[in-house]
Structures are given as structure tokens and as C-alpha cells.
Scaffold this active site. Structure first.
Site, PDB file in Angstrom:
ATOM      1  NE  ARG A 123      -2.528  -0.797   3.617  1.00 48.88           N
ATOM      2  CZ  ARG A 123      -2.977   0.024   4.559  1.00 48.88           C
ATOM      3  NH1 ARG A 123      -3.937   0.890   4.278  1.00 48.88           N
ATOM      4  NH2 ARG A 123      -2.484  -0.010   5.787  1.00 48.88           N
ATOM      5  N   GLY A 124       0.300   2.359  -0.421  1.00 44.34           N
ATOM      6  CA  GLY A 124       0.958   3.664  -0.311  1.00 44.34           C
ATOM      7  C   GLY A 124       2.302   3.724  -1.025  1.00 44.34           C
ATOM      8  CB  ALA A 169       6.575  -1.415   7.525  1.00 44.60           C
ATOM      9  CB  THR A 190       1.008   8.553  11.883  1.00 48.54           C
ATOM     10  OG1 THR A 190      -0.227   8.227  11.242  1.00 48.54           O
ATOM     11  CG2 THR A 190       2.032   8.946  10.835  1.00 48.54           C
ATOM     12  N   GLY A 207       2.859  17.533  16.905  1.00 51.12           N
ATOM     13  CA  GLY A 207       1.968  16.356  16.969  1.00 51.12           C
ATOM     14  C   GLY A 207       2.651  15.041  16.643  1.00 51.12           C
ATOM     15  CE1 TYR A 213       5.581   8.364  10.398  1.00 52.05           C
ATOM     16  CE2 TYR A 213       6.609  10.506  10.047  1.00 52.05           C
ATOM     17  CZ  TYR A 213       6.116   9.319   9.545  1.00 52.05           C
ATOM     18  OH  TYR A 213       6.160   9.072   8.187  1.00 52.05           O
ATOM     19  CE  LYS A 250       8.954   7.126   9.317  1.00 48.11           C
ATOM     20  NZ  LYS A 250       9.138   5.968   8.425  1.00 48.11           N
ATOM     21  N   PRO A 257      10.844  11.299   2.277  1.00 50.80           N
ATOM     22  CG  PRO A 257       9.400   9.520   1.881  1.00 50.80           C
ATOM     23  CD  PRO A 257      10.506   9.961   2.782  1.00 50.80           C
ATOM     24  CE1 TYR A 286       2.443  16.160   6.323  1.00 48.31           C
ATOM     25  CE2 TYR A 286       4.556  17.261   6.000  1.00 48.31           C
ATOM     26  CZ  TYR A 286       3.551  16.802   6.839  1.00 48.31           C
ATOM     27  OH  TYR A 286       3.669  16.979   8.200  1.00 48.31           O
TER      28      TYR A 286
HETATM   29  N1  CAA Z   1       1.769  24.419  14.890  1.00 47.47           N
HETATM   30  C1  CAA Z   1       1.397  25.160  15.959  1.00 47.47           C
HETATM   31  N2  CAA Z   1       0.252  24.950  16.628  1.00 47.47           N
HETATM   32  C2  CAA Z   1      -0.549  23.956  16.195  1.00 47.47           C
HETATM   33  C3  CAA Z   1      -0.207  23.153  15.090  1.00 47.47           C
HETATM   34  C4  CAA Z   1       0.989  23.437  14.424  1.00 47.47           C
HETATM   35  N3  CAA Z   1       1.392  22.714  13.366  1.00 47.47           N
HETATM   36  N4  CAA Z   1      -1.182  22.255  14.915  1.00 47.47           N
HETATM   37  C5  CAA Z   1      -2.102  22.470  15.892  1.00 47.47           C
HETATM   38  N5  CAA Z   1      -1.716  23.508  16.643  1.00 47.47           N
HETATM   39  C6  CAA Z   1      -2.410  24.073  17.779  1.00 47.47           C
HETATM   40  C7  CAA Z   1      -3.895  24.243  17.521  1.00 47.47           C
HETATM   41  O1  CAA Z   1      -4.129  25.444  16.808  1.00 47.47           O
HETATM   42  C8  CAA Z   1      -4.459  24.252  18.905  1.00 47.47           C
HETATM   43  O2  CAA Z   1      -4.277  25.508  19.496  1.00 47.47           O
HETATM   44  P1  CAA Z   1      -5.432  26.179  20.368  1.00 47.47           P
HETATM   45  O3  CAA Z   1      -5.693  25.197  21.469  1.00 47.47           O
HETATM   46  O4  CAA Z   1      -4.826  27.443  20.829  1.00 47.47           O
HETATM   47  O5  CAA Z   1      -6.571  26.350  19.431  1.00 47.47           O
HETATM   48  C9  CAA Z   1      -3.549  23.300  19.667  1.00 47.47           C
HETATM   49  O6  CAA Z   1      -2.372  23.184  18.880  1.00 47.47           O
HETATM   50  C10 CAA Z   1      -4.144  21.925  19.867  1.00 47.47           C
HETATM   51  O7  CAA Z   1      -4.647  21.506  18.622  1.00 47.47           O
HETATM   52  P2  CAA Z   1      -5.819  20.481  18.555  1.00 47.47           P
HETATM   53  O8  CAA Z   1      -6.852  20.737  19.597  1.00 47.47           O
HETATM   54  O9  CAA Z   1      -6.228  20.377  17.120  1.00 47.47           O
HETATM   55  O10 CAA Z   1      -5.102  19.144  19.024  1.00 47.47           O
HETATM   56  P3  CAA Z   1      -5.555  17.720  18.690  1.00 47.47           P
HETATM   57  O11 CAA Z   1      -5.317  16.914  19.911  1.00 47.47           O
HETATM   58  O12 CAA Z   1      -6.901  17.675  18.116  1.00 47.47           O
HETATM   59  O13 CAA Z   1      -4.554  17.188  17.529  1.00 47.47           O
HETATM   60  C11 CAA Z   1      -2.829  17.050  15.917  1.00 47.47           C
HETATM   61  C12 CAA Z   1      -3.500  17.886  17.006  1.00 47.47           C
HETATM   62  C13 CAA Z   1      -3.110  15.560  16.066  1.00 47.47           C
HETATM   63  C14 CAA Z   1      -1.342  17.241  16.056  1.00 47.47           C
HETATM   64  C15 CAA Z   1      -3.362  17.527  14.561  1.00 47.47           C
HETATM   65  O14 CAA Z   1      -3.151  18.907  14.487  1.00 47.47           O
HETATM   66  C16 CAA Z   1      -2.660  16.860  13.404  1.00 47.47           C
HETATM   67  O15 CAA Z   1      -3.019  15.777  13.015  1.00 47.47           O
HETATM   68  N6  CAA Z   1      -1.667  17.553  12.831  1.00 47.47           N
HETATM   69  C17 CAA Z   1      -0.931  17.019  11.679  1.00 47.47           C
HETATM   70  C18 CAA Z   1       0.336  16.388  12.132  1.00 47.47           C
HETATM   71  C19 CAA Z   1       1.063  15.961  10.899  1.00 47.47           C
HETATM   72  O16 CAA Z   1       1.540  16.752  10.089  1.00 47.47           O
HETATM   73  N7  CAA Z   1       1.186  14.650  10.709  1.00 47.47           N
HETATM   74  C20 CAA Z   1       1.817  14.140   9.542  1.00 47.47           C
HETATM   75  C21 CAA Z   1       1.078  12.941   9.081  1.00 47.47           C
HETATM   76  S1  CAA Z   1       1.631  12.388   7.491  1.00 47.47           S
HETATM   77  C22 CAA Z   1       3.098  11.692   7.806  1.00 47.47           C
HETATM   78  O17 CAA Z   1       3.528  11.513   8.914  1.00 47.47           O
HETATM   79  C23 CAA Z   1       3.887  11.270   6.609  1.00 47.47           C
HETATM   80  C24 CAA Z   1       5.164  11.990   6.555  1.00 47.47           C
HETATM   81  O18 CAA Z   1       6.203  11.382   6.818  1.00 47.47           O
HETATM   82  C25 CAA Z   1       5.215  13.404   6.114  1.00 47.47           C
END
Ligand code: CAA
Length: 240
Positions: free
Chosen positions: A12-13, A83, A86, A143, A147, A151, A177, A179
Site C-alpha cells: 500500500r501507499g 513499513a 502514525t 503532533g 514519529y 524517522k 519523503p 508530504y
Molecule cells: N503548529 C502550531 N500549533 C498547532 C499546530 C501546528 N502545526 N497544529 C495544531 N496547533 C495548535 C492548535 O491550533 C491548537 O491551538 P489552540 O488550542 O490554541 O486552538 C492546539 O495546537 C491543539 O490543537 P488540537 O486541539 O487540534 O489538538 P488535537 O489533539 O486535536 O490534535 C494534531 C493535534 C493531532 C497534532 C493535529 O493537528 C494533526 O493531526 N496535525 C498534523 C500532524 C502531521 O503533520 N502529521 C503528519 C502525518 S503524514 C506523515 O507523517 C507522513 C510523513 O512522513 C510526512
């Protein structure tokens, strides 16, 4: 028959694109997967690439799975440790279980995948190890303490393996990689994803095939002097 290549998370992916690119380049490919039987069966039906089920977080399961691949296809000369999972959460909300799951799969999983293959590569004086790291191992990510730790750890692994493997004709490299348009990135909340894409100078997500082409280069016989290096493919989002 070409060299045998094992791709973990290969049905996958990004992993599926790597499996297909290596098959197209003449390798006999084994694609490992952890749980999604339906996706694996569909992948085999579509591509003719054999799939093998085991959990990379489990050393004994990895050893047994790899032994089965080698019994079926022959010695594995090329391994792509792809593999990964997140379990995103801000650090104050991250649970020990979210930490452990990601460490066990993404980091210990690399050890469990490469370690059983290493003696054979040393004996045969040839090996290609590629680890799929991430832009978030290079720059960190809100967040993703768990992870990003794995990495970044991948980069320590390949730099060390490169030094140990070089005199045996083994190379170890990483691809980071950015996004990429996969289910993993699509699982990020839409608003967050939109803001991420806005921060990519290329103005788009990458395609899995764009990562697969980096891997195909690194595992080729021609790339024997490229060892311990990292290819970043992220649309100019981040420079090391
Ligand atoms: N920078 C600064 N502040 C941030 C932020 C960021 N990037 N993201 C969220 N915040 C802040 C929010 O604005 C919020 O602030 P307030 O409370 O003042 O409003 C606070 O942090 C808490 O945010 P949430 O209530 O939304 O927190 P949550 O528990 O619901 O979840 C999270 C937060 C899970 C991190 C969600 O924002 C998220 O999924 N972010 C994406 C993380 C990401 O990029 N993951 C990559 C996945 S893909 C991958 O991993 C493949 C790869 O290799 C690239």
C-alpha cells in the site's frame, strides 16, 4: 531472474509504488504487509507481486517471514524498510502506548527487518538497504514527537550501517519523503492538510512513484558509491 528485493509495508501507499518500480526494474519482489489481507490480495492480483504477512515490530515473526521469502524466491539482496505508522497527538496528550506503537513499528521494525538479512549480505559481499525516513525526521513536526523520533533514528541507522557495510559491498541509504498523496497524509485533518500543502513551494503533494524512483536509483548496482546518504524529495518544503 533478477535480484530479490523485499519491501516492508510493500502493498500500500509509498511501499506499493516501490514494489512496482522494483519489479519494473527487473527485481523479483516480495512485498511484506502487516494486516490488510484484502489490500494485499488485490495488490498481488493486480501486479503479480507476492505478498507476505508479518508484523515488522516482532523480531521472531520478521525472521520467520524473511526465511519464507528466501525459501520461495532466493537470497534477498535488496531490502527497503518502508513499513510505518502514525499515532499523532500533541505531546501533552500522547500516551505511552502511542509512543511505543510507533517506536516498535517504525524504528525497531527497521532493526527487525535488516538484522536477519545482514549476515547473508556480508557473506555474498553485496547488499542494498534503503530506509524510508521522512521530512518530519529532519525538521520535527507538531503532533509527531513519536514519529519524528523514529524517522530521525532511521538516519542514524543508515549512517552507521553504511560504515559497517561498505567493505562488504553493502550500501545503506535513506529517502526522506515530504508530504505524499497517500492514505497516511489523507488521514490528517483537512484543514491541517490544506495548511501543509500551502507551505510546500511545489504547491502540491508528492506522488508515491516519485519516491519509488529515488529508491530504484539507490538500490541499483550503479549506486555502489552512494552510501550513508539521504535523498530528500519534498517539493522544496525543507532543506537540510
Ligand atoms: N503548529 C502550531 N500549533 C498547532 C499546530 C501546528 N502545526 N497544529 C495544531 N496547533 C495548535 C492548535 O491550533 C491548537 O491551538 P489552540 O488550542 O490554541 O486552538 C492546539 O495546537 C491543539 O490543537 P488540537 O486541539 O487540534 O489538538 P488535537 O489533539 O486535536 O490534535 C494534531 C493535534 C493531532 C497534532 C493535529 O493537528 C494533526 O493531526 N496535525 C498534523 C500532524 C502531521 O503533520 N502529521 C503528519 C502525518 S503524514 C506523515 O507523517 C507522513 C510523513 O512522513 C510526512
Amino acid at each position: 531472474m533478477g535480484r530479490v528485493a523485499l519491501v516492508t509495508g510493500g502493498s500500500r501507499g509509498i511501499g506499493a509504488a516501490i514494489s512496482q518500480a522494483l519489479k519494473a526494474a527487473g527485481y523479483t519482489v516480495a512485498a511484506n504487509y502487516a494486516g490488510n489481507d484484502e489490500a494485499a490480495a488485490a495488490f498481488t492480483a493486480e501486479t503479480g507481486i507476492k505478498t507476505y504477512k508479518w508484523n515488522v515490530a516482532d523480531y521472531e515473526a520478521s525472521k520467520a517471514g524473511i526465511a519464507q521469502v528466501e525459501a520461495d524466491l532466493g537470497p534477498v539482496d535488496v531490502v527497503v524498510a518502508n513499513a510505518g505508522i502514525t499515532r499523532d497527538a500533541p505531546f501533552h496528550k500522547m500516551t505511552p502506548d502511542q509512543w511505543k506503537q510507533v517506536i516498535d513499528t517504525n524504528l525497531t521494525g527497521v532493526f527487525n527487518t535488516v538484522h536477519p538479512l545482514w549476515p547473508g549480505m556480508r557473506e555474498r559481499k553485496f547488499g542494498r538497504v534503503v530506509v524510508i525516513s521522512s521530512i518530519n525526521g529532519q525538521k520535527g513536526q507538531f503532533g509527531q514527537v513519536n514519529y519524528a523520533a523514529t524517522k530521525a533514528g532511521d538516519l542514524g541507522i543508515i549512517k552507521s550501517l553504511a560504515q559497517e557495510g561498505a567493505r562488504f559491498g553493502i550500501t545503506a541509504n535513506a529517502v526522506c519523503p515530504g508530504y505524499i498523496a497517500t492514505e497516511m497524509v489523507m488521514a490528517v485533518p483537512e484543514k491541517v492538510r490544506e495548511s501543509i500543502i500551502a507551505g510546500i513551494p511545489a504547491g502540491r503533494l508528492g506522488e508515491p512513484a516519485e519516491i519509488a524512483r529515488c529508491v530504484a536509483f539507490l538500490v541499483s548496482d550503479d549506486a555502489g558509491f552512494v552510501n550513508g546518504s539521504t535523498i530528500s524529495a519534498n517539493g522544496a518544503q525543507f532543506f537540510v
